[in-house]
Motif scaffolding. Structure first.
Motif, PDB file in Angstrom:
ATOM      1  N   GLY A  67      15.211  22.638   9.551  1.00  0.00           N
ATOM      2  CA  GLY A  67      16.241  23.250   8.724  1.00  0.00           C
ATOM      3  C   GLY A  67      17.167  22.518   8.493  1.00  0.00           C
ATOM      4  O   GLY A  67      17.279  21.228   8.346  1.00  0.00           O
ATOM      5  N   GLY A  68      18.218  23.096   7.755  1.00  0.00           N
ATOM      6  CA  GLY A  68      19.219  22.351   7.085  1.00  0.00           C
ATOM      7  C   GLY A  68      19.090  22.115   5.582  1.00  0.00           C
ATOM      8  O   GLY A  68      20.165  21.254   4.983  1.00  0.00           O
ATOM      9  N   ALA A  69      18.109  22.459   4.891  1.00  0.00           N
ATOM     10  CA  ALA A  69      17.880  22.017   3.483  1.00  0.00           C
ATOM     11  C   ALA A  69      18.642  23.151   2.795  1.00  0.00           C
ATOM     12  O   ALA A  69      19.136  24.163   3.057  1.00  0.00           O
ATOM     13  N   PRO A  70      18.834  22.761   1.630  1.00  0.00           N
ATOM     14  CA  PRO A  70      19.774  23.680   0.684  1.00  0.00           C
ATOM     15  C   PRO A  70      18.962  24.871   0.453  1.00  0.00           C
ATOM     16  O   PRO A  70      17.547  24.943   0.575  1.00  0.00           O
ATOM     17  N   CYS A  71      19.497  25.863   0.102  1.00  0.00           N
ATOM     18  CA  CYS A  71      18.930  27.010  -0.036  1.00  0.00           C
ATOM     19  C   CYS A  71      17.795  26.885  -1.263  1.00  0.00           C
ATOM     20  O   CYS A  71      17.786  26.383  -2.075  1.00  0.00           O
ATOM     21  N   ARG A  72      16.558  28.064  -0.969  1.00  0.00           N
ATOM     22  CA  ARG A  72      15.334  27.750  -1.949  1.00  0.00           C
ATOM     23  C   ARG A  72      16.082  28.041  -3.345  1.00  0.00           C
ATOM     24  O   ARG A  72      15.340  27.548  -4.377  1.00  0.00           O
ATOM     25  N   LYS A  73      16.913  29.111  -3.647  1.00  0.00           N
ATOM     26  CA  LYS A  73      17.245  29.180  -4.894  1.00  0.00           C
ATOM     27  C   LYS A  73      17.854  27.898  -5.654  1.00  0.00           C
ATOM     28  O   LYS A  73      17.503  27.506  -6.939  1.00  0.00           O
ATOM     29  N   LYS A  74      18.439  27.166  -4.842  1.00  0.00           N
ATOM     30  CA  LYS A  74      19.353  25.917  -5.208  1.00  0.00           C
ATOM     31  C   LYS A  74      18.060  24.811  -5.557  1.00  0.00           C
ATOM     32  O   LYS A  74      18.165  24.354  -6.779  1.00  0.00           O
ATOM     33  N   LEU A  75      17.111  24.771  -4.437  1.00  0.00           N
ATOM     34  CA  LEU A  75      15.995  23.767  -4.898  1.00  0.00           C
ATOM     35  C   LEU A  75      15.054  24.213  -6.096  1.00  0.00           C
ATOM     36  O   LEU A  75      14.575  23.499  -6.847  1.00  0.00           O
ATOM     37  N   ALA A  76      14.845  25.489  -6.230  1.00  0.00           N
ATOM     38  CA  ALA A  76      14.123  26.166  -7.341  1.00  0.00           C
ATOM     39  C   ALA A  76      14.850  25.669  -8.656  1.00  0.00           C
ATOM     40  O   ALA A  76      14.168  25.022  -9.683  1.00  0.00           O
ATOM     41  N   LEU A  77      15.894  25.958  -8.767  1.00  0.00           N
ATOM     42  CA  LEU A  77      16.651  25.583 -10.007  1.00  0.00           C
ATOM     43  C   LEU A  77      16.783  24.132 -10.352  1.00  0.00           C
ATOM     44  O   LEU A  77      16.765  23.724 -11.466  1.00  0.00           O
ATOM     45  N   ALA A  78      16.919  23.566  -9.204  1.00  0.00           N
ATOM     46  CA  ALA A  78      16.942  21.796  -9.347  1.00  0.00           C
ATOM     47  C   ALA A  78      15.517  21.321  -9.901  1.00  0.00           C
ATOM     48  O   ALA A  78      15.429  20.677 -10.727  1.00  0.00           O
ATOM     49  N   LEU A  79      14.691  22.044  -9.159  1.00  0.00           N
ATOM     50  CA  LEU A  79      13.082  21.707  -9.545  1.00  0.00           C
ATOM     51  C   LEU A  79      12.593  22.065 -11.118  1.00  0.00           C
ATOM     52  O   LEU A  79      12.204  21.399 -11.833  1.00  0.00           O
ATOM     53  N   PHE A  80      13.194  23.213 -11.446  1.00  0.00           N
ATOM     54  CA  PHE A  80      12.809  23.947 -12.620  1.00  0.00           C
ATOM     55  C   PHE A  80      14.014  24.261 -13.458  1.00  0.00           C
ATOM     56  O   PHE A  80      14.419  25.363 -13.457  1.00  0.00           O
ATOM     57  N   PRO A  81      14.680  23.320 -14.272  1.00  0.00           N
ATOM     58  CA  PRO A  81      15.982  23.628 -14.892  1.00  0.00           C
ATOM     59  C   PRO A  81      15.681  24.608 -15.993  1.00  0.00           C
ATOM     60  O   PRO A  81      16.743  25.224 -16.532  1.00  0.00           O
ATOM     61  N   ARG A  82      14.665  25.002 -16.297  1.00  0.00           N
ATOM     62  CA  ARG A  82      14.386  26.112 -17.553  1.00  0.00           C
ATOM     63  C   ARG A  82      14.780  27.637 -16.925  1.00  0.00           C
ATOM     64  O   ARG A  82      14.931  28.267 -17.713  1.00  0.00           O
ATOM     65  N   ILE A  83      14.774  27.714 -15.630  1.00  0.00           N
ATOM     66  CA  ILE A  83      14.891  28.848 -15.151  1.00  0.00           C
ATOM     67  C   ILE A  83      16.570  29.123 -15.232  1.00  0.00           C
ATOM     68  O   ILE A  83      17.105  28.177 -14.519  1.00  0.00           O
ATOM     69  N   SER A  84      16.758  30.349 -15.657  1.00  0.00           N
ATOM     70  CA  SER A  84      18.188  30.405 -15.718  1.00  0.00           C
ATOM     71  C   SER A  84      18.452  31.140 -14.180  1.00  0.00           C
ATOM     72  O   SER A  84      17.872  31.745 -13.956  1.00  0.00           O
TER      73      SER A  84
END
Ligand SMILES: [Zn+2]
Length: 200
Positions: A9-26
């Motif tokens: 645990g303790g990871a950033p939230c999945r939305k944050k991770l996803a947006l960092a990984l895929f900058p094209r997703i708004s």
């Protein structure tokens, strides 16, 4: 450990991770289901890499991801966790998890699927009582808890045993992660227990 079936645990939230990984997703268009399977997998992998702590169920311990692995101990004194591991107690996200109420069995089915082991979830839903047997942490082994419950006539059917064995195997499988089950060594206690069952 009994409060969660995740690997850490303790990871950033999945939305944050996803947006960092895929900058094209708004951010406005983001939802977990809008990600492709491959993208979801990438997010889950990144999440595991950024865990601040690791749940080691097989050891009954939680380690900091920055565990120092070595501690200095005076002769005769008991070894304490390293300062990184002890520091987890002061970590806000860790405290939040610790203070979270345990979900009731009835609510367990509402825990989002991707947050738990799907195999275990399936078993817990199928066999009533197994969740409590496996996840409750009262210092006794699930086998002891089961024996006590059976003696008290708590279980209506033998299904619970099946469920418990299934759940233990699923857990062991997760611990072995990636290793072949064919070579899996069941503990002597489980072996004896199973042959006892067969003779009932
Ligand atoms: Zn440590």
């Amino acid at each position: 450990l009994s409060r969660s079936s995740t690997m850490g645990g303790g990871a950033p939230c999945r939305k944050k991770l996803a947006l960092a990984l895929f900058p094209r997703i708004s951010p406005d268009n983001y939802s977990w289901s809008s990600l492709s399977r491959a993208q979801q997998k990438m997010v889950l992998r990144r999440e595991e890499l950024t865990f601040k702590w690791q749940n080691k169920r097989n050891l009954g311990a939680i380690f900091s991801s920055d565990c120092e692995e070595k501690v200095f101990v005076r002769d005769g004194a008991e070894a304490q966790p390293c300062s990184s591991c002890q520091g987890l107690r002061k970590l806000h996200t860790f405290q939040v998890v610790l203070n979270r109420r345990m979900p009731d069995e009835a609510n367990y089915k509402f825990v989002p699927k991707s947050f738990r082991c799907p195999e275990l979830g399936r078993i817990y839903l199928k066999y009533e009582g197994v969740w409590k047997l496996i996840e409750e942490d009262d210092g006794r082994t699930p086998w002891l808890r089961f024996a006590k419950g059976a003696a008290d006539g708590v279980y209506k059917s033998q299904e619970v045993v099946l469920g418990m064995v299934e759940a233990m195997v699923a857990k062991a499988e997760r611990v072995l992660k990636g290793k072949s089950l064919k070579n899996m060594h069941y503990s002597g206690a489980l072996d004896t227990f199973c042959s006892m069952l067969a003779s009932i």
